[in-house]
Design a protein around this motif. Structure first.
Motif, short mmCIF file in Angstrom:
data_model
loop_
_atom_site.label_atom_id
_atom_site.label_comp_id
_atom_site.label_asym_id
_atom_site.label_seq_id
_atom_site.Cartn_x
_atom_site.Cartn_y
_atom_site.Cartn_z
N GLY C 80 49.98 25.16 37.72
CA GLY C 80 49.44 26.42 37.31
C GLY C 80 47.77 26.77 36.82
N ILE C 81 47.01 26.03 37.54
CA ILE C 81 45.83 26.42 37.50
C ILE C 81 45.31 27.18 38.97
N GLY C 82 44.53 27.92 38.80
CA GLY C 82 43.99 28.43 39.90
C GLY C 82 42.53 28.36 39.95
N TYR C 83 41.66 28.49 40.90
CA TYR C 83 40.38 27.81 41.23
C TYR C 83 39.62 28.66 42.15
N VAL C 84 38.44 29.09 41.58
CA VAL C 84 37.53 29.84 42.36
C VAL C 84 36.29 28.97 42.59
N PRO C 85 35.98 28.57 43.70
CA PRO C 85 34.80 27.26 43.69
C PRO C 85 33.56 28.18 43.76
N GLU C 86 32.38 27.62 43.43
CA GLU C 86 31.30 28.17 43.46
C GLU C 86 30.88 28.66 45.03
N ASN C 87 31.22 27.64 45.91
CA ASN C 87 30.85 27.90 47.13
C ASN C 87 31.81 28.95 47.90
N GLN C 88 32.83 29.30 47.22
CA GLN C 88 33.75 30.44 47.78
C GLN C 88 34.74 29.58 48.42
N GLY C 89 34.64 28.67 49.20
CA GLY C 89 35.75 28.19 49.92
C GLY C 89 36.48 28.93 50.68
N ARG C 101 47.30 34.67 52.88
CA ARG C 101 48.78 34.05 53.19
C ARG C 101 48.61 32.61 52.76
N VAL C 102 47.68 31.95 53.03
CA VAL C 102 47.52 30.56 52.58
C VAL C 102 47.60 30.52 51.22
N ALA C 103 46.96 31.27 50.44
CA ALA C 103 46.97 31.03 49.22
C ALA C 103 48.22 31.24 48.34
N LYS C 114 50.96 42.27 42.74
CA LYS C 114 49.67 41.82 42.37
C LYS C 114 48.67 42.01 43.48
N GLN C 115 49.07 41.47 44.55
CA GLN C 115 48.26 41.47 45.84
C GLN C 115 47.66 43.02 45.91
N ASP C 116 48.62 43.84 45.90
CA ASP C 116 48.21 45.43 45.85
C ASP C 116 47.15 45.81 45.05
N ARG C 148 42.12 35.33 46.01
CA ARG C 148 42.89 34.21 46.16
C ARG C 148 43.48 33.54 45.00
N ALA C 149 42.42 33.69 44.13
CA ALA C 149 42.87 32.90 42.90
C ALA C 149 43.65 33.70 42.02
N PHE C 150 43.41 35.08 41.84
CA PHE C 150 44.20 35.83 41.14
C PHE C 150 45.57 36.17 41.77
N VAL C 151 45.88 36.17 42.71
CA VAL C 151 47.26 36.53 43.30
C VAL C 151 48.43 35.90 42.67
N ASN C 152 48.23 34.32 42.56
CA ASN C 152 49.24 33.78 41.83
C ASN C 152 49.27 33.90 40.39
N ASP C 153 50.52 33.53 40.02
CA ASP C 153 50.55 33.42 38.55
C ASP C 153 50.34 32.38 38.06
N SER C 154 49.00 32.04 37.40
CA SER C 154 48.59 30.92 36.93
C SER C 154 48.42 31.15 35.46
N LYS C 155 48.45 29.91 34.90
CA LYS C 155 48.26 30.02 33.49
C LYS C 155 46.84 29.60 32.98
#
Ligand SMILES: Nc1ncnc2c1ncn2[C@@H]1O[C@H](COP(=O)(O)OP(=O)(O)OP(=O)(O)O)[C@@H](O)[C@H]1O
Ligand SMILES: Nc1ncnc2c1ncn2[C@@H]1O[C@H](COP(=O)(O)OP(=O)(O)OP(=O)(O)O)[C@@H](O)[C@H]1O
Ligand SMILES: [Mg+2]
Ligand SMILES: [Mg+2]
Lengths: 252, 338, 235, 395, 287
Positions: C80-89, C101-103, C114-116, C148-155
C-alpha cells in the motif's frame, strides 16, 4: 536594428494536435526574454523548433535575418544557438568534468584532432573547471554524472550550456528541482551572464518571482499560440494570463 | 589538477616489459608452436582492438566485422599469389585492403549508421552475409569455399620474423588507437556512446564521427585480416564468416569493452584457453567435450567479470580505494583510465 | 499508535558510497509529512530506501506496523505504498492510457471512479490519452506520474517534488488534490517549493548530508527563521 | 572404448625395440605420425571414422607389432575443430614439438588446404584423408602430398559411370558452394564424355530447408535422371519423395554416403548411383579383417564411409616405410611412393605418379532395403576399376 | 498458374515454419529485448527431446508435449542462471548466452550422441496430395494450420492481458514497474519460459519437416529468427508473422525465378527493409 532571432508563422503539428501554432516573434540581440505558459503550451516545443530538434510543419526561424530552415541542430549550435534541456540530458557514465569538457571542446575547433592526447589541451580542462566553479559543482567534478542528485544534474546541464558559450542561450526550466538554497546561486550565474551583456537569453520558467526579476520582456504561450508579449508589468497585469496561467496564486 | 600523460608512466613501463617478454619468450623457448600461437594471438588482438573502437568507444554493435577481416585477408592472398610473394606486394595488399574496407565502411555507414543498436547490428549482419556470398560465388578469384594457398614473402617464411613483424604491428596499432581514443576525437566517440542526441546538440556531427570510427575499425580489421592470411598462407571463405565476428566480439567483451588493453587480454584468454582446453581433450578423454568448458568459461567470465577483465579489475580497484578512504580515488581512476 | 511510517537510524549505501548515514522520522496517519533539505542531501535516496529500490543496509523501516526494510519493491508497493519518483518514471513508449493500465492493480469500480476524478484534475491527460508518454510535455509527465500513483488505493504516498515543472495554476490543483487525498491516505512529500510545502505540510523533517537534522510541526519551522536560513537558504 | 587407444596405438614394450633398432643404419627412434581430424564440431563423425580406421590400419599393416623396420610407430592426434587457423596451429605443433615424420588429414578440404604448404616447408609426407577437393592434388598440389581419399572428380566419374550413356538426359542438383559446384562440373565433364546431355543444373542454398522450387524446375526439365550432389544435414530426400519425382519418371542418382546419412535416404530406395565404400561391398581379405576387427573393437559397429580411408592412409605409410627401410625422410620417400600400390579394404590403391592421387576402385550401387539393416544400404551392381574412374591430372 | 500456387503454398509453409522459430524470439528478443543467442540451443533441445519422446512413445503428440515441457524447464533454468544477471545489458547478454549456447549444443552430443537423428513425419501427416499438376505436401499444410493457430492464440493472450504491456514497461523502466507493485522478475521469468517453450515447439515441428535433428541446427535457425524479428518489427507477433511469410515466399519465388540470388535472399531482404523502414514492418514502438 535587425532582430537576432525571429520566427514567422512558426507551427508544428503532431498528428492533429497543433503544439505550436503560427507564432510570430522576434527579439533583439542581448535581450533577456522569458517564456511562460501553462503545461503543454508548447514552450519546449518552441525551443525544439528554434534549436532544430524538430522540423516545423510551417513557418521558419531566422537567425540574424538568415533562414535556418535547412540547418540541422548541429549546425544551429555551431551558428550560435545553444540550449539546455528540461528533462536532464547529460552523459551518464562520464564524469562531471568530462561532460563539461566535451561542451568546451565543441566550442573550440579541436573536434577532428585525432592523434593528440586530450589532456594536452590544458586550457580546455581549465575552462571546464572554471565553469564548474560557476555552477557550484567543483567538489563533484570527478563524480560520474549518474551519481548526481537531480538538482546537481540540473546544474551540470547549465554548466554545459555555458561551456558552449553560444550567442543565444535557450534555458528550459533551469532551476526546476533545485533547492531553495541553490536557486539564488544559479540565478546569480544567469544574472551575471545577462549583465556581461553579450548574450541573448530565452528562458522558460514557472517561477514567477525569478522571471519578473530577470526579464526584459515576457512572452506567453497558450495552446501553442502567442498570447501576449510585453514587459513583465504588462504581462502580470494581463487578465487572461492571470486566469490561464497563474490562477489564484500570484507569486510569492 | 590532473597529471599530464607521460611517456615514462608506470603503465607504459609495464607495457614495455610485457612486449619485451613477448619478444624474448619464443626465442628463448625456441618453440615454433608457441611462435605460431603468439602470432595468432597478436592478430586476433589487433582484430579485437578494432572491434573495441566500435563497441567499446562508439557503442556500436556490429555483426559484420568479419567482412573487413575478410577483405584484408583476400586482398593479401590474391595479390601475393598474383603478383608474386614479395614484401612489396604484401605492403601494397595491406593498403588495398585498408582502402577497400574504408570504402565499404563509408558506404554502409552512410546508409545505416543513423540506425540504432540492433538495427545497425542486423544490417551489418546482412551486408557481411552478402560479402560472404560474393566470396563464395566469385570463384575465379577466390576459389570459393575451398580457398587457395599461396606463398608468403621470403622474409616471412621464417615464422619468428613474421611473428616479430606482427608484434610490431600490434604495438603500433595499440599506440595509434590509444592516441586515437584519448584524443578529443575519441572523447566525442565516447560521448556518442553515452548519449548521441545530446552529443549532437553540443554541435558535433555524430554521423561523421561514427563513420570515421567505423572506417578506422574497418581498416585495422583489414590489417588483421592481411596478417592472418600471411600467417596461414591460405585463405578461404571462413575468414568472412560470423565465427570471426563472434570471436572478435567475445575477445572484446571478455577483456573489457572500452579499454583497448582489454581486448588484447581477451584475445589472449580465448586463444590460450582454446589451445589448452583442446589439448586437454587429447590427453584426457573426459575432456572430449571440451567446448562445454569453453562455454562455461564465457558464462563465468560474465558472472565474475561483468565489465570484462580489465573493466572489473579497475572497478574493484576503485572500490578498494574508496574503502580505504582515499579522497583521490576517483581522480586516480580517471587518470589511469585515460 | 498513529505512525503510518517510522524510520529508525536508516543507513543506505549506493555501491560503495555511504549515502544515508542515519535517517529517523515518523509520518503520521492522515498527515502530510515533508522532507526538506538542499540538493544532494539524500531526500530522494530516503524515498527510494522506503520503496526498497535502494534497500537500507542498517536501521528499520516500519510501515503500518511491519518492518518492510527487507522486502522487494513490489511487495512494498502491494502493501500500500504509492510512489512518484523525481524523474517521473514514465514509460516513454507506452501511451498515457497504457501507462495508467500498467499502474492500476485491480480495475475495480472505485479505482475507475478515481481515475475519472484524476482525469478531471488533469484534463491534459485525458486530452492526450492515446499519446506516447515520452511525447508529453515536462509538466504533463509530472501529472501522469502523479495520476499513476493516485489511482490505486494506497495507505501512503511518496511524492518526490510534485511541483517541479508545473505551472502555478496546476500547482494549485495539485495542492488541492493532495489535500483531497489526505482524507484517505497519508503522504510523505519531498518538496523544494517552500510556499507549497508550508501550505500543505503538517510536519517536516530536515535532512542534511544523509542525516536527519530536525523534525517537528510545520508551524514550528515557519517560525524558526534561523533553521530556515541555515538549511534552506531562506528567511 | 575407442578412446583408450588415443595416442597410444603402440602398446608393445618399447625397451625391446630400442635395443633391436641399434644395428640399423637408420635411426631407431620411433616414427611419429601426426593425424589432423575434426574430432569436434559438425564433421566430428568423419574425424572419428578416420581415427578408428587409421588405428586399425596400422595394426593390420604392422601385423599387430606397431612397428616397421624395427621402428616403433607413434601416433599423435590433433583436433582441427574444422577451422583452418587451428589446423595450421596444430599442424605446426605436430611438426615442431612432436617432430612427426608424417602428417595425415583432415576431415575438411579447407583445413587440409591450409596445412598443405607446411608439409612442403618441413619436407614431410602428408597423406590427405578424407578431404576431397580436387585442388588438393590439383592447383594447390606440392610433391609431399599424397592422397588416399578419392577426389571429387573420381566421385563424378563413378557417378557418371552409373547413369550416363548416349542420349541420356540428366539434371543435376547440388548445394551452392565449392563442394557442389566442383562436383557438378566434374560430373558434367564425365557424363558428357559418355554421351549424356546435362539439361539443367540446379543449385540450392546449402542452409535452405525448402527445396521445392528447385525440384519444381527439375520436374519441368523432364530429365531421365536427376543426379544429386549433397552433403550436410538437411537433405532434400524427403522433398524429392514428397514431390514424387520418381513417379514422374525421373530416376534419382547420388553418392551413397556414410551410415548416418543413409538413414535419411529411405525415400530414395531403388535409386542407382555410386559409393566410395560400404562395408558390404568390397570383396577382399583386408576388408574382411577390417569389418571383423572393427566390430570386435567397437561394440559391433561396422566400419563406415571413411574408416577404410583412415585404414588406407596407415597402410600407405607403413608400406612406404617398408620400401625405404624405415627411412622417414620426406624427400627419400617421394620417389618410392610415386606409383606405389598397396592393399586396402577397398582393394588395391595406386598413387598416381603425376599428382599423387590414389587411384582406387569405386562402386556402382543400387540403394535397397535389406533385412538385416535398419537403413537402406547400397547393393553392388558393379565394381568400377581404378582406371574407369581415373580423373584428369590437374596440377 | 499451378506453378504460382505451388510456389505460394511452399513459400507460405516455409514462412510459417520460420514464424514458429521466430515466435519465441519475438517474446524474448522482441519484447524483453534480450539478445538471446542461446535461443538456438533451446530450439535444438526441444527438437531432440521431442524426437526421442516421439520415437519412444510412437506418438507425435507426446513428442510435442515433451518438447514444450523441455522448453519450459530449460527456460526456467536459463532465465534464472543465465539471463537474470544481464537484463538490460546487451554486451553481457551476447557473451553469456553464446557461452550457454556452446554448452547446450555440446550437451546434446553428450546426452543424445554426436550424430544427426532421422525423424519421420507421423503417418497421418505423411505424403502429399495431388490435384492435377499440383502436388501439396501434407505436413506443410499442417505447419500452416499450426502456425496460424499459434499466432491466433498468442495474439489473443497478448491483446487480452496486460502481460505484453507490463513486459514492455518493465524493459523500459524496471524499477518503476516494481514500484507500481508488479513482480517484474516473475513476469520476465514466465515470459521467458514461454519464449523457450515456443522455441522448443518450433524445433519439434521443424524436425519432421527437414527429416533430421542435429546439434548444430540451432545456431543456423536462430539467426534466421533474429532476421525475422527485426524485419517484422520488434516484439510484434503480427510483424513476425508477416516477415516470416515474406521471407518464405521470397525464398520460394527467388529460388525459382532468380536462383542466382537465392542464397542471399534473406540478407538482401533484411538490408532493404532496414534501409527503407528501419523500425521494421510492424513496429510496436511507433504506433
Ligand atoms: N514529439 C511529440 N509528439 C507528440 N506530441 C508532442 C511532442 N512533443 C510535444 N508534444 C505535445 O505538444 C504540446 C506542447 O509540449 P511542450 O513540451 O512544448 O510543452 P511545454 O510548454 O514545454 O510544457 P511544460 O511546461 O509542461 O514543459 C504538449 O501537449 C505535448 O504533449
Ligand atoms: N548512484 C549513485 N552513486 C553514487 N552517489 C549517488 C548516487 N545517487 C545519488 N548519489 C549521491 O547521493 C547524494 C544524495 O542524493 P539524493 O538524490 O538522495 O539527493 P536529493 O536530496 O534528492 O537531492 P535533489 O534535491 O538534488 O534531488 C548526492 O550527493 C548524490 O551525489
Ligand atoms: Mg517544457
Ligand atoms: Mg532528489
Amino acid at each position: 536594428m535587425e532582430p537576432i532571432l525571429k520566427t514567422t508563422n512558426l507551427s508544428i503539428k503532431f498528428g492533429e494536435h497543433k503544439a505550436v501554432d503560427g507564432v510570430n516573434f522576434e527579439m533583439p540581440a542581448k535581450h533577456f526574454k522569458s517564456i511562460i505558459g501553462p503545461n503543454g503550451a508548447g514552450k519546449t516545443t518552441f525551443f525544439n523548433l528554434i534549436s532544430g530538434e524538430l522540423e516545423p510543419t510551417e513557418g521558419d526561424v531566422f537567425l540574424k535575418g538568415a533562414s535556418l530552415k535547412k540547418k540541422s541542430s548541429v549546425e544551429r549550435t555551431r551558428l550560435g544557438v545553444g540550449r539546455s534541456f528540461q528533462i536532464t540530458n547529460v552523459f551518464p557514465n562520464l564524469t562531471v568534468l568530462e561532460n563539461v569538457r566535451l561542451a568546451v571542446q565543441s566550442k573550440r575547433k579541436v573536434r577532428f584532432d585525432m592523434f593528440r592526447h586530450f589532456l594536452q589541451y590544458k586550457n580546455i580542462t581549465a575552462e571546464a573547471e572554471q565553469i564548474l566553479q560557476q555552477v557550484l559543482l567543483t567538489d563533484k567534478m570527478h563524480q560520474v554524472a549518474n551519481q548526481l542528485s537531480h538538482g546537481e544534474k540540473r546544474k551540470l546541464e547549465i554548466g554545459m550550456l555555458l561551456a558552449l558559450d553560444t550567442e543565444i542561450l535557450l534555458l528550459d526550466e533551469p532551476t526546476a528541482g533545485m533547492s531553495l538554497e541553490e536557486v539564488p546561486a544559479i540565478l546569480e550565474v544567469i544574472r551575471s551572464i545577462k549583465e556581461r551583456g553579450d548574450k541573448t537569453i530565452l528562458l522558460i520558467e514557472h517561477k514567477m518571482d525569478m522571471i519578473i526579476d530577470l526579464s526584459d520582456s515576457i512572452m506567453v504561450l497558450f495552446n501553442g499560440t502567442l498570447l501576449a508579449d510585453g514587459t513583465p508589468k504588462e504581462i502580470m497585469d494581463n487578465e487572461t494570463v492571470q486566469q490561464a496561467y497563474l490562477g489564484g496564486l500570484a507569486y510569492e | 589538477m590532473i597529471k599530464q600523460p607521460s611517456i615514462l608512466s608506470k603503465t607504459n613501463l609495464f607495457y614495455a616489459l610485457v612486449v619485451g617478454v613477448m619478444i624474448v619468450l619464443p626465442i628463448a623457448m625456441d618453440s615454433r608452436t608457441l611462435t605460431i600461437l603468439l602470432t595468432q594471438f597478436c592478430i586476433f588482438a589487433i582484430l579485437a582492438m578494432s572491434y573495441d573502437i566500435l563497441l567499446g568507444y562508439t557503442g556500436i554493435i556490429s555483426f559484420g566485422h568479419a567482412m573487413f577481416f575478410g577483405v584484408g585477408a583476400y586482398s593479401t592472398a590474391i595479390m601475393l599469389s598474383d603478383f608474386g610473394p614479395t614484401l612489396g606486394s604484401f605492403m601494397a595488399s595491406i593498403v588495398v585492403g585498408i582502402v577497400l574496407s574504408s570504402l565499404i565502411s563509408i558506404v554502409s555507414g552512410a546508409l545505416t549508421l543513423r540506425l540504432k543498436n540492433h538495427f545497425y547490428a542486423m544490417f551489418t549482419l546482412a551486408i557481411s552475409g552478402l560479402f560472404l556470398v560474393v566470396a563464395e560465388k566469385w570463384r575465379t578469384v577466390t576459389k570459393g569455399n575451398d580457398g587457395f594457398t599461396f606463398r608468403a614473402p621470403e622474409f616471412f617464411r621464417e615464422r619468428l620474423y613474421f611473428y616479430l613483424f606482427v608484434l610490431i604491428c600490434l604495438v603500433i596499432v595499440f599506440i595509434l588507437l590509444k592516441r586515437f581514443v584519448s584524443s578529443p576525437f575519441g572523447k566525442v566517440l565516447v560521448a556518442i556512446r553515452e548519449n548521441e542526441q545530446r552529443t549532437r546538440s553540443l554541435g558535433f556531427k555524430t554521423l561523421g564521427y561514427k563513420i570515421i570510427a567505423s572506417v578506422v575499425a574497418g581498416a585495422v580489421a583489414s590489417l588483421a585480416g592481411s596478417l592472418y592470411a600471411v600467417s596461414l598462407r591460405f585463405v578461404n571463405t571462413s575468414v568472412m564468416t560470423m565465427d570471426i565476428t563472434l570471436d572478435a566480439l567475445m575477445m572484446t567483451i571478455i577483456g573489457g569493452v572500452g579499454t583497448l588493453i582489454g581486448p588484447i587480454i581477451g584475445a589472449g584468454v580465448i586463444e590460450f584457453a582454446q589451445h589448452y582446453l583442446s589439448g586437454l581433450a587429447r590427453d584426457y578423454p573426459i575432456f572430449e567435450r571440451w567446448i562445454i568448458f569453453f562455454g562455461i568459461l564465457y558464462i563465468l567470465a560474465v558472472i565474475f567479470f561483468p565489465r570484462g577483465i580489465v573493466g572489473t579489475v579497475y572497478m574493484k580497484y576503485q572500490e578498494w580505494r574508496v574503502k580505504r578512504g582515499r579522497k583521490s580515488a576517483t581522480l586516480k581512476f580517471v587518470e589511469e583510465k585515460e | 499508535m498513529n505512525d503510518i511510517l517510522k524510520l529508525g537510524q536508516v543507513e543506505t549505501y549506493i555501491s560503495q558510497y555511504h549515502i544515508l548515514q542515519g535517517i529517523s522520522f515518523e509520518a503520521k496517519v492522515g498527515a502530510v509529512s515533508v522532507l526538506l533539505g538542499r540538493n544532494g542531501a539524500g531526500k530522494t535516496t530516503t524515498l527510494r530506501t522506503i520503496m526498497g529500490l535502494t534497500p537500507a543496509a542498517k536501521g528499520s523501516v516500519v510501515f503500518d506496523g511491519k518492518d518492510i526494510s527487507k522486502m522487494a519493491p513490489y511487495e512494498i508497493a502491494n502493501h500500500g505504498i504509492g510512489y512518484v519518483p523525481e524523474n517521473q518514471g514514465i514509460f516513454a513508449e507506452l501511451t498515457v492510457e497504457e501507462n495508467m493500465r500498467v499502474a492500476i492493480r485491480k480495475e475495480t469500480e472505485s479505482v475507475m471512479q478515481k481515475q475519472d476524478y484524476i482525469l478531471e484534475l488533469f484534463p491534459d491527460l485525458k486530452k492526450f490519452w492515446k499519446k506516447h508518454g515520452g511525447n508529453l510535455s515536462g509538466g504533463q509527465k509530472q501529472m501522469l506520474a502523479m495520476a499513476r500513483a493516485f489511482v490505486n488505493d494506497s495507505k501512503l504516498l511518496l511524492i518526490d517534488e510534485p511541483s517541479k515543472g508545473l505551472a502555478p495554476i496546476v500547482i494549485e490543483k495539485v495542492m488541492e488534490a493532495i489535500t483531497e487525498m489526505k482524507k484517505h491516505t497519508s503522504i510523505l512529500l519531498v518538496e523544494q517549493n517552500f510556499m507549497m510545502a508550508s501550505r500543505i505540510g503538517d510536519t517536516y523533517t530536515l535532512i542534511d548530508d544523509g542525516r536527519t537534522v530536525q523534525s517537528g510541526t510545520m508551524e514550528m519551522l515557519i517560525e524558526d527563521e534561523q533553521l530556515k536560513r541555515k538549511y534552506l537558504g531562506i528567511g | 572404448n575407442n578412446d583408450s587407444n588415443e595416442s597410444a596405438s603402440t602398446s608393445t614394450d618399447s625397451s625391446v625395440q630400442g635395443e633391436s633398432g641399434k644395428e640399423e643404419v637408420v635411426s631407431s627412434d620411433p616414427i611419429k605420425v601426426g593425424v589432423l581430424a575434426s574430432l569436434t564440431g559438425a564433421l566430428e563423425s568423419y574425424g572419428k571414422q578416420t581415427k578408428n580406421g587409421f588405428e586399425l590400419g596400422l595394426e593390420y599393416a604392422t601385423e599387430g607389432t606397431m612397428e616397421v623396420e624395427g621402428r616403433k610407430i607413434e601416433v599423435v592426434w590433433e583436433d582441427t575443430e574444422t577451422k583452418p587457423e587451428v589446423a595450421v596451429q596444430k599442424a605446426t605443433k605436430l611438426l615442431e614439438d612432436d617432430a612427426v615424420d608424417f602428417l595425415v588429414g583432415s576431415s575438411s578440404s579447407g583445413d587440409t588446404l591450409a596445412v598443405l604448404p607446411l608439409a612442403e616447408e618441413y619436407e614431410k609426407i602428408m597423406i590427405v584423408e578424407p578431404a576431397v577437393a580436387d585442388s588438393i592434388t590439383g592447383s594447390e598440389f606440392n610433391p609431399y602430398i599424397f592422397r588416399t581419399a578419392r577426389n571429387s572428380s573420381q566421385d563424378a566419374y563413378a557417378a557418371a559411370a552409373a547413369i550416363a550413356g548416349e542420349g541420356v538426359k540428366i539434371a543435376t542438383f547440388a548445394p551452392d558452394y565449392s563442394f557442389g559446384l566442383d562436383g557438378v562440373s566434374a560430373f558434367k565433364t564425365a557424363a558428357e564424355k559418355l554421351g549424356a546431355e546435362i539439361v539443367l543444373e540446379e543449385y540450392a542454398d546449402p542452409a535452405a530447408t525448402d527445396f521445392t522450387s528447385n525440384l519444381q524446375k527439375i520436374i519441368e526439365a523432364k530429365p531421365d535422371f536427376l543426379f544429386v550432389v549433397w552433403a550436410g544435414a538437411n537433405s532434400p530426400w524427403n522433398q524429392i519423395a514428397d514431390l514424387k519425382l520418381q513417379e514422374k519418371g525421373i530416376k534419382i542418382s547420388t553418392g551413397a554416403p556414410d551410415i548416418i546419412a543413409l538413414q535419411f535416404m529411405e525415400p530414395l530406395i531403388g535409386m542407382e548411383g555410386f559409393t566410395v565404400y560400404h562395408h558390404t561391398l568390397p570383396n577382399n581379405d583386408v576388408n574382411d579383417w577390417l569389418v571383423k576387427e572393427h566390430k570386435a573393437r567397437f561394440n559391433g559397429e561396422v566400419p563406415d564411409l571413411f574408416t577404410p580411408g583412415g585404414f588406407s592412409a596407415a597402410v600407405a605409410i607403413v608400406e612406404a616405410l617398408k620400401k625405404s627401410g624405415g627411412d622417414a625422410d620426406g624427400n627419400a620417400l617421394i620417389p618410392l611412393m610415386e606409383g606405389m600400390s598397396f592393399e586396402t579394404p577397398k582393394g588395391t590403391m595406386t598413387f598416381r605418379k603425376e599428382d599423387h592421387q590414389a587411384l582406387q576402385p569405386m562402386y556402382s550401387i543400387k540403394l535397397e532395403k535389406v533385412a538385416e539393416f535398419d537403413y537402406p544400404i547400397p547393393v553392388l551392381i558393379r565394381e568400377l576399376s581404378p582406371e574407369e574412374t581415373e580423373p584428369p591430372i590437374m596440377n | 498458374m499451378e506453378l504460382i500456387i505451388s510456389l505460394t503454398i511452399n513459400g507460405l509453409a516455409t514462412g510459417m515454419l520460420i514464424f514458429l522459430l521466430a515466435a519465441g524470439l519475438t517474446l524474448i528478443f522482441g519484447l524483453m529485448d534480450v539478445l538471446n543467442f542461446a535461443h538456438g540451443g533451446l530450439f535444438v533441445w526441444g527438437a531432440y527431446t521431442g524426437v526421442f519422446a516421439y520415437a519412444w512413445s510412437e506418438s507425435f503428440v507426446v513428442g510435442i508435449i515433451a518438447a514444450i515441457l523441455t522448453g519450459l524447464v530449460l527456460g526456467f533454468v536459463t532465465e534464472k542462471l543465465i539471463i537474470t544477471p544481464v537484463y538490460g545489458n546487451h554486451v553481457q547478454q551476447i557473451l553469456i548466452t553464446l557461452g550457454f549456447m556452446l554448452v547446450l549444443q555440446e550437451m546434446i552430443k553428450v546426452v543424445f550422441g554426436p550424430n544427426g537423428v532421422p525423424v519421420k513425419v507421423p503417418p497421418y501427416l505423411a505424403g502429399s496430395w495431388e490435384i492435377g499438376e499440383l502436388t501439396i505436401i501434407k505436413y506443410r499444410v499442417f505447419i500452416i494450420v499450426v502456425g496460424f493457430a499459434l499466432f491466433g492464440i498468442l495474439q489473443f493472450i497478448l491483446k487480452r492481458t496486460k502481460v505484453g504491456l507490463i513486459v514492455r514497461a518493465g524493459v523500459m523502466n524496471k524499477e518503476m514497474t516494481q514500484a507500481l507493485g508488479i513482480n517484474i522478475k516473475r513476469v520476465f521469468l514466465l515470459v521467458f519460459m514461454c519464449g523457450a517453450a515456443l522455441a522448443a515447439l518450433g524445433g519439434m515441428l521443424m524436425a519432421p519437416y527437414s527429416g533430421i535433428v542435429y546439434a548444430e541446427m540451432g545456431m543456423e535457425y536462430a539467426i534466421l529468427g533474429f532476421i525475422v524479428v527485426v524485419i517484422g518489427g520488434m516484439g510484434s507477433f503480427q510483424g513476425s508473422l508477416m516477415a516470416a511469410i515474406l521471407v518464405g515466399l521470397a525464398g520460394s519465388f527467388m529460388a525459382y525465378y532468380v536462383p542466382f540470388l537465392s542464397v542471399a535472399v534473406n540478407m538482401i531482404l533484411m538490408a532493404i527493409v532496414l534501409i527503407f523502414r528501419p523500425q521494421g514492418l510492424f513496429s510496436v514502438a511507433k504506433g
